[in-house]
Design a protein around this motif. Sequence first.
Motif, PDB file in Angstrom:
ATOM      1  N   GLY A  81      13.736 -67.469 -55.056  1.00  0.00           N
ATOM      2  CA  GLY A  81      12.549 -66.688 -55.387  1.00  0.00           C
ATOM      3  C   GLY A  81      12.250 -65.622 -54.360  1.00  0.00           C
ATOM      4  N   SER A  82      12.410 -65.954 -53.080  1.00  0.00           N
ATOM      5  CA  SER A  82      12.158 -64.975 -52.020  1.00  0.00           C
ATOM      6  C   SER A  82      13.198 -63.859 -52.036  1.00  0.00           C
ATOM      7  CB  SER A  82      12.161 -65.664 -50.651  1.00  0.00           C
ATOM      8  OG  SER A  82      11.086 -66.568 -50.537  1.00  0.00           O
ATOM      9  N   VAL A  83      14.458 -64.226 -52.278  1.00  0.00           N
ATOM     10  CA  VAL A  83      15.511 -63.209 -52.387  1.00  0.00           C
ATOM     11  C   VAL A  83      15.204 -62.264 -53.537  1.00  0.00           C
ATOM     12  CG1 VAL A  83      17.953 -62.790 -52.875  1.00  0.00           C
ATOM     13  CG2 VAL A  83      17.305 -64.653 -51.362  1.00  0.00           C
ATOM     14  N   GLN A  84      14.863 -62.832 -54.673  1.00  0.00           N
ATOM     15  CA  GLN A  84      14.596 -62.020 -55.857  1.00  0.00           C
ATOM     16  C   GLN A  84      13.394 -61.109 -55.642  1.00  0.00           C
ATOM     17  OE1 GLN A  84      14.582 -64.243 -59.479  1.00  0.00           O
ATOM     18  NE2 GLN A  84      13.670 -62.595 -60.690  1.00  0.00           N
ATOM     19  N   GLN A  85      12.351 -61.634 -55.009  1.00  0.00           N
ATOM     20  CA  GLN A  85      11.156 -60.820 -54.764  1.00  0.00           C
ATOM     21  C   GLN A  85      11.476 -59.626 -53.875  1.00  0.00           C
ATOM     22  OE1 GLN A  85       8.113 -62.487 -52.203  1.00  0.00           O
ATOM     23  NE2 GLN A  85       6.505 -61.604 -53.476  1.00  0.00           N
ATOM     24  N   GLY A  86      12.155 -59.883 -52.748  1.00  0.00           N
ATOM     25  CA  GLY A  86      12.475 -58.793 -51.828  1.00  0.00           C
ATOM     26  C   GLY A  86      13.379 -57.757 -52.455  1.00  0.00           C
ATOM     27  N   ALA A  87      14.405 -58.211 -53.179  1.00  0.00           N
ATOM     28  CA  ALA A  87      15.351 -57.274 -53.798  1.00  0.00           C
ATOM     29  C   ALA A  87      14.701 -56.485 -54.924  1.00  0.00           C
ATOM     30  CB  ALA A  87      16.570 -58.044 -54.324  1.00  0.00           C
ATOM     31  N   LEU A  89      11.495 -55.620 -55.346  1.00  0.00           N
ATOM     32  CA  LEU A  89      10.562 -54.611 -54.841  1.00  0.00           C
ATOM     33  C   LEU A  89      11.301 -53.405 -54.263  1.00  0.00           C
ATOM     34  CD1 LEU A  89       7.839 -56.861 -53.164  1.00  0.00           C
ATOM     35  CD2 LEU A  89       7.672 -55.596 -55.321  1.00  0.00           C
ATOM     36  N   ARG A  90      12.375 -53.671 -53.499  1.00  0.00           N
ATOM     37  CA  ARG A  90      13.106 -52.544 -52.904  1.00  0.00           C
ATOM     38  C   ARG A  90      13.847 -51.756 -53.970  1.00  0.00           C
ATOM     39  NH1 ARG A  90      12.538 -48.568 -50.275  1.00  0.00           N
ATOM     40  NH2 ARG A  90      14.005 -47.936 -48.640  1.00  0.00           N
ATOM     41  N   CYS A  91      14.402 -52.424 -54.964  1.00  0.00           N
ATOM     42  CA  CYS A  91      15.049 -51.711 -56.066  1.00  0.00           C
ATOM     43  C   CYS A  91      14.055 -50.807 -56.780  1.00  0.00           C
ATOM     44  CB  CYS A  91      15.649 -52.713 -57.060  1.00  0.00           C
ATOM     45  SG  CYS A  91      17.235 -53.410 -56.578  1.00  0.00           S
ATOM     46  N   ARG A  92      12.864 -51.347 -57.015  1.00  0.00           N
ATOM     47  CA  ARG A  92      11.841 -50.562 -57.721  1.00  0.00           C
ATOM     48  C   ARG A  92      11.467 -49.319 -56.922  1.00  0.00           C
ATOM     49  NH1 ARG A  92       7.165 -54.313 -58.975  1.00  0.00           N
ATOM     50  NH2 ARG A  92       8.772 -55.205 -60.317  1.00  0.00           N
ATOM     51  N   GLU A  93      11.350 -49.466 -55.602  1.00  0.00           N
ATOM     52  CA  GLU A  93      11.010 -48.332 -54.744  1.00  0.00           C
ATOM     53  C   GLU A  93      12.086 -47.251 -54.760  1.00  0.00           C
ATOM     54  OE1 GLU A  93       8.569 -51.155 -51.538  1.00  0.00           O
ATOM     55  OE2 GLU A  93      10.506 -50.262 -51.016  1.00  0.00           O
ATOM     56  N   LEU A  94      13.344 -47.664 -54.952  1.00  0.00           N
ATOM     57  CA  LEU A  94      14.461 -46.724 -54.916  1.00  0.00           C
ATOM     58  C   LEU A  94      14.902 -46.270 -56.301  1.00  0.00           C
ATOM     59  CD1 LEU A  94      16.607 -48.433 -52.125  1.00  0.00           C
ATOM     60  CD2 LEU A  94      15.150 -46.412 -51.915  1.00  0.00           C
ATOM     61  N   GLY A  95      14.174 -46.684 -57.351  1.00  0.00           N
ATOM     62  CA  GLY A  95      14.506 -46.249 -58.696  1.00  0.00           C
ATOM     63  C   GLY A  95      15.639 -47.036 -59.329  1.00  0.00           C
ATOM     64  N   HIS A  97      17.127 -51.012 -60.892  1.00  0.00           N
ATOM     65  CA  HIS A  97      16.700 -52.244 -61.536  1.00  0.00           C
ATOM     66  C   HIS A  97      17.576 -53.390 -61.037  1.00  0.00           C
ATOM     67  CE1 HIS A  97      13.888 -50.468 -64.423  1.00  0.00           C
ATOM     68  NE2 HIS A  97      14.762 -49.487 -64.565  1.00  0.00           N
ATOM     69  N   LEU A  98      16.975 -54.563 -60.910  1.00  0.00           N
ATOM     70  CA  LEU A  98      17.697 -55.737 -60.443  1.00  0.00           C
ATOM     71  C   LEU A  98      18.043 -56.631 -61.624  1.00  0.00           C
ATOM     72  CD1 LEU A  98      18.578 -57.201 -57.754  1.00  0.00           C
ATOM     73  CD2 LEU A  98      16.525 -58.612 -58.074  1.00  0.00           C
ATOM     74  N   VAL A  99      19.294 -57.051 -61.679  1.00  0.00           N
ATOM     75  CA  VAL A  99      19.759 -57.995 -62.697  1.00  0.00           C
ATOM     76  C   VAL A  99      20.156 -59.284 -61.989  1.00  0.00           C
ATOM     77  CG1 VAL A  99      21.428 -58.444 -64.517  1.00  0.00           C
ATOM     78  CG2 VAL A  99      20.606 -56.118 -64.145  1.00  0.00           C
ATOM     79  N   VAL A 100      19.514 -60.385 -62.346  1.00  0.00           N
ATOM     80  CA  VAL A 100      19.727 -61.665 -61.661  1.00  0.00           C
ATOM     81  C   VAL A 100      20.583 -62.583 -62.522  1.00  0.00           C
ATOM     82  CG1 VAL A 100      18.606 -63.655 -60.597  1.00  0.00           C
ATOM     83  CG2 VAL A 100      17.487 -61.407 -60.540  1.00  0.00           C
ATOM     84  N   ALA A 304      16.958 -59.502 -48.253  1.00  0.00           N
ATOM     85  CA  ALA A 304      17.264 -58.988 -49.596  1.00  0.00           C
ATOM     86  C   ALA A 304      16.995 -57.490 -49.679  1.00  0.00           C
ATOM     87  CB  ALA A 304      16.433 -59.738 -50.638  1.00  0.00           C
ATOM     88  N   ARG A 305      15.899 -57.039 -49.082  1.00  0.00           N
ATOM     89  CA  ARG A 305      15.596 -55.609 -49.061  1.00  0.00           C
ATOM     90  C   ARG A 305      16.699 -54.845 -48.320  1.00  0.00           C
ATOM     91  NH1 ARG A 305      10.355 -53.786 -50.024  1.00  0.00           N
ATOM     92  NH2 ARG A 305      10.691 -52.087 -48.553  1.00  0.00           N
ATOM     93  N   ALA A 306      17.134 -55.391 -47.189  1.00  0.00           N
ATOM     94  CA  ALA A 306      18.190 -54.739 -46.418  1.00  0.00           C
ATOM     95  C   ALA A 306      19.485 -54.672 -47.215  1.00  0.00           C
ATOM     96  CB  ALA A 306      18.414 -55.482 -45.103  1.00  0.00           C
ATOM     97  N   ALA A 307      19.779 -55.726 -47.976  1.00  0.00           N
ATOM     98  CA  ALA A 307      20.994 -55.737 -48.794  1.00  0.00           C
ATOM     99  C   ALA A 307      20.957 -54.641 -49.850  1.00  0.00           C
ATOM    100  CB  ALA A 307      21.165 -57.105 -49.451  1.00  0.00           C
TER     101      ALA A 307
END
Length: 345
Positions: A81-87, A89-95, A97-100, A304-307
């Motif tokens: 959950g923490s990985v998904q949350q961080g990734a 939010l950062r994906c959204r900021e950079l335009g 989408h995250l696929v899990v 996750a954000r850094a990744a």
Amino acid sequence: MSARGGSPTIVDVAREAGVSIKTVSRVLNHEPGVHESTRDQVLKVVEALRYRPKQSARSLAGGRSFLIGLLYYDPSASFVGSVQQGATLRCRELGYHLVVESLHNDAPDLRQQIDRMVLALRPDGMILTPPLCDNPEVLAALRESGTPCVQMSPERDIRSLPSVRMDDVHAAEEITNLLLSLGHRRIAFIKGPPDQSASAARYEGFVNALRAHDLQLDAELVRPGNFTFASGRDAAHKLLSGRLRPTAVFASNDDMALGVLAAAHRLGLNVPSELSVVGFDDSPTASLVWPPLTTVRQPVAEMARAAVEMLVFGHKAGVATTTDEAELHKVLPHELIVRDSTRAC
């Protein structure tokens, strides 16, 4: 609005900002080489016109899907959950989408599953969490498809393959030293699953701290676990039911530490006056139980954000564009969180 009366277009943004269409595209795609004042001007116009680029047009124009994949196989819901949350939010900021996707690390058709996934999604990169980040089948499939990837907390760094982690060994040494500083000498340890690199690293840190204090490791105080509540509870029952029970238990993740608290309560042991308990991760439940859990705060969301940033900015086709070791293999800081589940022996 567009001069044609419809929704604003990239042409309208370029005209209003006084720049070329290519410059607007570079700003929207977060590409380098644009002067900061120009970038700010373009973004102000984008906001004023309420311009929203179409995903399909962006993909066709740049040869990108603007999708980042997150692959996981982990019994700890709090970690995922923490990985998904961080990734996310950062994906959204950079335009992006995250696929899990959840994949079983030992699936017989693991490689075929990844091939089908890459073919269907055409992701711009993959974030690999343990143990998938160390699985040779996963790494080979992504390498052959030309899909960039970043390893999160791998067992060992691979040359030219970006990774992000924290120092599990040092963190485990710190929290063990805390127990030792409180006078505890009979300290039990509950391991994580053997296919998780963090399990070995945290056990190594525990052993290092004991040796630094000239203490012998008691094999009877080391029990297997698998990062789940039930495994921590069962291991604690065995540890705490003996004649010479430990005065402290180090469970190598918070879910197992919560199981230790439950076992202690069932056996009528008071935490922390009769038993100190520590965990690892600082999951959301660590501060909600009683007593609140002393633990290590792992920067999971930050990793996750850094990744995501490493995939978007840092490398192409799975090979890093930097030779800087600190940039290629990032190590983020952890924090020791002392709460009420520990006290002097």
